[in-house]
Design a protein around this motif. Sequence first.
Motif, PDB file in Angstrom:
ATOM      1  N   UNK A 340      25.970  66.339  38.464  1.00 19.63           N
ATOM      2  CA  UNK A 340      24.894  66.780  38.626  1.00 19.63           C
ATOM      3  C   UNK A 340      24.920  66.197  40.855  1.00 19.63           C
ATOM      4  N   UNK A 341      24.326  67.167  41.478  1.00 16.16           N
ATOM      5  CA  UNK A 341      24.593  66.625  43.383  1.00 16.16           C
ATOM      6  C   UNK A 341      23.142  67.224  43.346  1.00 16.16           C
ATOM      7  N   UNK A 342      21.751  67.294  42.856  1.00 18.10           N
ATOM      8  CA  UNK A 342      20.552  67.519  42.821  1.00 18.10           C
ATOM      9  C   UNK A 342      20.458  66.351  43.604  1.00 18.10           C
ATOM     10  N   UNK A 343      19.273  65.667  45.028  1.00 15.38           N
ATOM     11  CA  UNK A 343      18.833  64.671  44.877  1.00 15.38           C
ATOM     12  C   UNK A 343      17.823  64.122  43.708  1.00 15.38           C
ATOM     13  N   UNK A 344      16.609  64.768  43.236  1.00 17.13           N
ATOM     14  CA  UNK A 344      15.988  64.073  42.523  1.00 17.13           C
ATOM     15  C   UNK A 344      16.918  63.865  41.031  1.00 17.13           C
ATOM     16  N   UNK A 345      18.319  64.364  40.892  1.00 16.15           N
ATOM     17  CA  UNK A 345      18.203  64.085  39.443  1.00 16.15           C
ATOM     18  C   UNK A 345      19.378  62.683  40.196  1.00 16.15           C
ATOM     19  N   UNK A 346      19.284  62.572  41.355  1.00 17.24           N
ATOM     20  CA  UNK A 346      20.495  61.445  41.603  1.00 17.24           C
ATOM     21  C   UNK A 346      19.776  60.254  42.128  1.00 17.24           C
ATOM     22  N   UNK A 347      18.420  59.322  41.714  1.00 14.83           N
ATOM     23  CA  UNK A 347      17.920  59.005  41.587  1.00 14.83           C
ATOM     24  C   UNK A 347      18.549  57.611  40.673  1.00 14.83           C
ATOM     25  N   UNK A 348      18.963  56.280  41.284  1.00 18.70           N
ATOM     26  CA  UNK A 348      19.105  55.488  40.803  1.00 18.70           C
ATOM     27  C   UNK A 348      20.644  55.647  40.827  1.00 18.70           C
ATOM     28  N   UNK A 349      21.103  56.435  40.994  1.00 17.23           N
ATOM     29  CA  UNK A 349      23.005  56.424  40.867  1.00 17.23           C
ATOM     30  C   UNK A 349      23.262  55.049  42.038  1.00 17.23           C
ATOM     31  N   UNK A 350      23.090  55.211  43.936  1.00 15.52           N
ATOM     32  CA  UNK A 350      23.480  53.881  44.141  1.00 15.52           C
ATOM     33  C   UNK A 350      23.266  52.939  43.788  1.00 15.52           C
ATOM     34  N   UNK A 351      21.950  52.232  42.301  1.00 17.18           N
ATOM     35  CA  UNK A 351      22.141  51.171  41.792  1.00 17.18           C
ATOM     36  C   UNK A 351      22.616  50.873  40.415  1.00 17.18           C
ATOM     37  N   UNK A 352      22.643  52.157  40.469  1.00 21.66           N
ATOM     38  CA  UNK A 352      23.775  52.374  38.537  1.00 21.66           C
ATOM     39  C   UNK A 352      25.627  51.866  38.744  1.00 21.66           C
ATOM     40  N   UNK A 353      25.711  52.456  40.611  1.00 23.13           N
ATOM     41  CA  UNK A 353      26.754  52.279  40.883  1.00 23.13           C
ATOM     42  C   UNK A 353      26.964  51.442  42.130  1.00 23.13           C
ATOM     43  N   UNK A 354      27.308  50.395  42.298  1.00 26.44           N
ATOM     44  CA  UNK A 354      27.076  49.356  43.715  1.00 26.44           C
ATOM     45  C   UNK A 354      28.185  49.908  45.202  1.00 26.44           C
ATOM     46  N   UNK A 420      14.961  57.706  36.444  1.00 21.19           N
ATOM     47  CA  UNK A 420      14.538  58.462  35.780  1.00 21.19           C
ATOM     48  C   UNK A 420      14.060  57.469  34.271  1.00 21.19           C
ATOM     49  N   UNK A 421      12.939  57.278  33.354  1.00 15.11           N
ATOM     50  CA  UNK A 421      13.726  56.525  32.059  1.00 15.11           C
ATOM     51  C   UNK A 421      14.330  57.186  31.195  1.00 15.11           C
ATOM     52  N   UNK A 422      13.882  58.455  31.225  1.00 10.34           N
ATOM     53  CA  UNK A 422      15.217  58.773  30.463  1.00 10.34           C
ATOM     54  C   UNK A 422      16.529  59.384  31.305  1.00 10.34           C
ATOM     55  N   UNK A 423      16.638  58.743  32.220  1.00 10.08           N
ATOM     56  CA  UNK A 423      18.551  59.560  32.522  1.00 10.08           C
ATOM     57  C   UNK A 423      18.940  58.925  31.363  1.00 10.08           C
ATOM     58  N   UNK A 424      20.318  59.972  31.719  1.00  9.30           N
ATOM     59  CA  UNK A 424      21.302  59.838  30.929  1.00  9.30           C
ATOM     60  C   UNK A 424      22.538  58.619  31.804  1.00  9.30           C
ATOM     61  N   UNK A 425      23.516  58.659  30.960  1.00  6.31           N
ATOM     62  CA  UNK A 425      23.927  57.256  31.560  1.00  6.31           C
ATOM     63  C   UNK A 425      25.275  57.835  32.298  1.00  6.31           C
ATOM     64  N   UNK A 426      25.643  57.607  32.914  1.00  7.02           N
ATOM     65  CA  UNK A 426      26.641  58.042  34.268  1.00  7.02           C
ATOM     66  C   UNK A 426      28.410  57.562  33.687  1.00  7.02           C
ATOM     67  N   UNK A 427      29.314  58.367  33.668  1.00  7.34           N
ATOM     68  CA  UNK A 427      30.120  57.757  33.644  1.00  7.34           C
ATOM     69  C   UNK A 427      30.687  57.514  34.450  1.00  7.34           C
ATOM     70  N   UNK A 428      32.011  56.430  33.850  1.00  3.89           N
ATOM     71  CA  UNK A 428      32.485  55.088  35.646  1.00  3.89           C
ATOM     72  C   UNK A 428      33.261  56.088  36.322  1.00  3.89           C
ATOM     73  N   UNK A 429      32.793  55.626  37.669  1.00  2.00           N
ATOM     74  CA  UNK A 429      33.929  56.213  38.789  1.00  2.00           C
ATOM     75  C   UNK A 429      35.442  55.358  38.824  1.00  2.00           C
ATOM     76  N   UNK A 430      36.440  55.924  39.143  1.00  2.00           N
ATOM     77  CA  UNK A 430      37.491  55.423  38.519  1.00  2.00           C
ATOM     78  C   UNK A 430      38.205  54.701  40.034  1.00  2.00           C
TER      79      UNK A 430
END
Length: 609
Positions: A340-354, A420-430
């Motif tokens: 996704x590239x929608x901002x509300x669905x990118x919550x926590x993206x920076x925390x997951x991939x520091x 979000x509590x039900x956020x899907x697990x993100x794939x690893x960025x190469x």
Amino acid sequence: MSLLLWTLVGVPLAAGLLLTAAGRPADRWAPGTAVAVAAAALGLAVTAAVRRPAVEAPFLEGLPVRLAVDGLSGVLVVTVAAVTLAVLLFSRAEFGSEEARARFFGLMLLFAGSMLVTVTAVTLPTLLMGWESMGATSWALIGYWWREPARAAAADTAFLTTRTADLGLYLAAGAALAAAPGPLTLDGLAGLDEPWLSFVTAGLLVAAFGKSAQLPFSFWLSRAMQGPSPVSALLHSAAMVVAGAYLLLRTAPLLDASGWGADTAAWTGAATAVALGLVAVAQTDLKQLLAASTCAQIGFMVVAAGTAATTGGALQLMAHAAAKSLLFLVAGAWLTARGTQRLPELRGAARAQRTVGAVCTVGALSLAGLPPLSLWAAKDVLLAGAAADGPWLYATGLAAAVLSAVYSVQILRFVWSAPEPDAATARRIPGGAVAPLVLLALACLALTPVAFPPVRDALTGYLGAEGQPEPHVWEFALSGALALVASAVTWRRGGIRPWGLAREWLGLERAAHVLLVSPTLRVAGVAAAFDARVLDRAVHVSAQGALGFARWTNRFAEGAVDRTVEGVVTTARRLGGWARRPQTGQLHQYLAQAVAAFSVIAVVLVLVR
């Protein structure tokens, strides 16, 4: 020296053409080849920027192909080559074997080569060749996933909109040729006489506004976001969209000589920076936000062209290229990892991939104009030209700078918030995709000293832009303080204001359809109906009439002609039969005929006398 410049533009073009023509069989080695070519192009670009080569080749009578690297084009060739290399390094890690990699990397090199021709062009015909090639390859890249109708339609919209504006460049070339037949050098356009000077100025402004997505052409950049993120990172940060701003910076003497072109450019750029800044604030899609912010940030470069702030425009161009290409690539990485590239669905993206989150933070804070990052200082250098032009233009530029802080911090607020509590697990960025992001983030930091003396003075000398407006210390302090306050308020209050008109890009595409597309289609429909119902029917009736006349001729006139011919033939045959009767072959009969003939002649002579 000439070989250096031909190699700089020729190597990417030749390699891109070969990869594109090779197709799927070349997919395996296309990424490595493209990266190697881009690295070589960067080395050549740096060398060319130092040595400043110039070349010329015959083309048309009195219109040669001329390329040259000077101060402004030297900055551009290095910027384009560097961003191309970073984007291709990222794409090499991101594009899997299932993609048509030879076509993608080939088109990217073709585009980069066309952009290099555009920025090194000395004459209008040469500029047109690079400009047209750049437009065609951008269409192919935006529509890379052409099997999806929405993406193909988006590519068509972007291409047709920019092509419509490109007509201005042909108007300018035609007017310049009418005014002074010759090589049509860009530097010589300012010396044209009226009314040709105004025609050339108007044409260049329209073409530049269209290519750089300035008002009222901005909406095409929204549709262009259907293309792959690496395409946006190159085309919509350091290459295609800055071509218009570069053209205006290059022809600043022409804008000033026209008496109205400079003010038109400055206020159009300022209006775009504010209006599209509001559009960016209202977006919930990351790439749409970045697209709107691109229009706004290039608006600052157009302001620099209108106020003759060449140094500030060049600084803005370089700093924006680093920050925006970084953010577009981050958007692509998160789209691949999270779907996704929608901002509300990118919550926590920076925390997951520091690491990606950290480089995104550098890019966003630079875009926000926060000190001590590069766009903060670059913006103040070019706004010094706006301040010299008038307080209202300067105030408009400051308002646009505040909006930059709002939409940039808005990105960070979402990606660093709790997921979000039900956020899907993100794939690893190469890892191979992360390295160019880090390099671009370092560029955002490294470009800051360039905006301050003595480096800025050296850049001004390199550009040959003497007499540039100098920003005061209070201008740096004011813009930095405004950016900090706007960032703090945005971080605290957050949220996206669902302004309908801003969310829809001010209704620009709808307005274009109402004012231009729909009337054009109606006129085309009327023309088609006239063709089908009048012209086609007239042709059909004419054909039927011709056939009827032919049948009548065959039935009546041809029969009369045949009878006449047969009558002549019959008469000739009878006369011939009569003429043959005296021809017996007996001498005494010939003697008798001669005597009779002479007797008749003698009687006639006697009677006549």
